[in-house]
Design an enzyme around this catalytic site. Structure first.
Site: not given
Length: 232
Positions: A153, A59, A9-10, A83
């Protein structure tokens, strides 16, 4: 022969820090998020990563670029890794969603086929993201005995992990929220050939589409820098 897949995940965004839902909104990393990405890069060195693929949202892309610079790799971008589109909920806090759509978040959490108004379900996300992995399995032979890193995400990674493992829809809720710059890890092995039980297992163009996926871990990684934030 095995292939490891890391789905990270970012880093934290200002929306994460303030509890706002992002979905397809193109929010940027906070300073804490950049620190998290650098810390993740330290942890990912030495894991045999041969390719990095990222969501096109900034992101995720910036997180991927920070890690890629440390590992000496290029980043490939694919918008199918975005996402979940949260429709009318995007930009709202959880409290605002609960006020305007009473009970809807609970339904969303428990039913992966349900989508927010004008948005996507988790099953929708899994179905659009899965082909990214299948195409890599076909087209990236350097993956053998190594690892591929996907930067995406929390919601997308959860849905994709469940899809790869072949879980039933009612099982999608078994995974807790994924922390910023923590990852899901899976291993792919060739399908066992009962007709040739003593033959070494290896991926071929004929069997790669029938890879068996195994779950190695969830929320893997080090201490979170600056907090986890909301999951979407």
């Amino acid at each position: 022969m095995t292939r490891r897949l890391l789905l990270i995940r970012h880093g934290q965004t200002t929306y994460n820090a303030t509890g706002r839902m992002q979905g397809h909104l193109d929010t940027e990393l906070s300073e804490a998020g950049r620190s998290q990405a650098r810390a993740a890069a330290d942890l990912l060195e030495g894991k045999g990563i041969t390719a990095i693929v990222s969501s096109d949202l900034i992101r995720a892309r910036d997180t991927a670029e920070i890690i890629a610079r440390r590992l000496g790799l290029e980043v490939t971008v694919d918008k199918r890794l975005r996402e979940t589109h949260l429709g009318e909920w995007q930009g709202m806090t959880s409290a605002e969603v609960d006020e305007q759509f009473p009970g809807a978040r609970a339904l969303w959490r428990h039913d992966p086929t349900w989508a927010p108004p004008q948005g996507e379900s988790r099953v929708d996300v899994a179905n659009r993201a899965r082909p990214v992995i299948d195409e890599l399995m076909q087209n990236h032979p350097q993956w053998d005995e190594g690892a591929v890193l996907v930067v995406a995400h929390g919601g997308a990674i959860s849905a994709l992990t469940c899809h790869l493992l072949g879980l039933e829809h009612h099982q999608y809720g078994i995974l807790s929220g994924l922390k910023n710059t923590h990852w899901s890890q899976l291993t792919a092995r060739p399908e066992f050939d009962a007709a040739r039980p003593l033959s070494p297992l290896k991926f071929t163009p004929e069997n790669v589409g029938r890879a068996q996926w195994y779950f190695d871990g969830w929320n893997m990684g080090g201490a979170v820098v600056g907090g986890a934030g909301a999951d979407v």
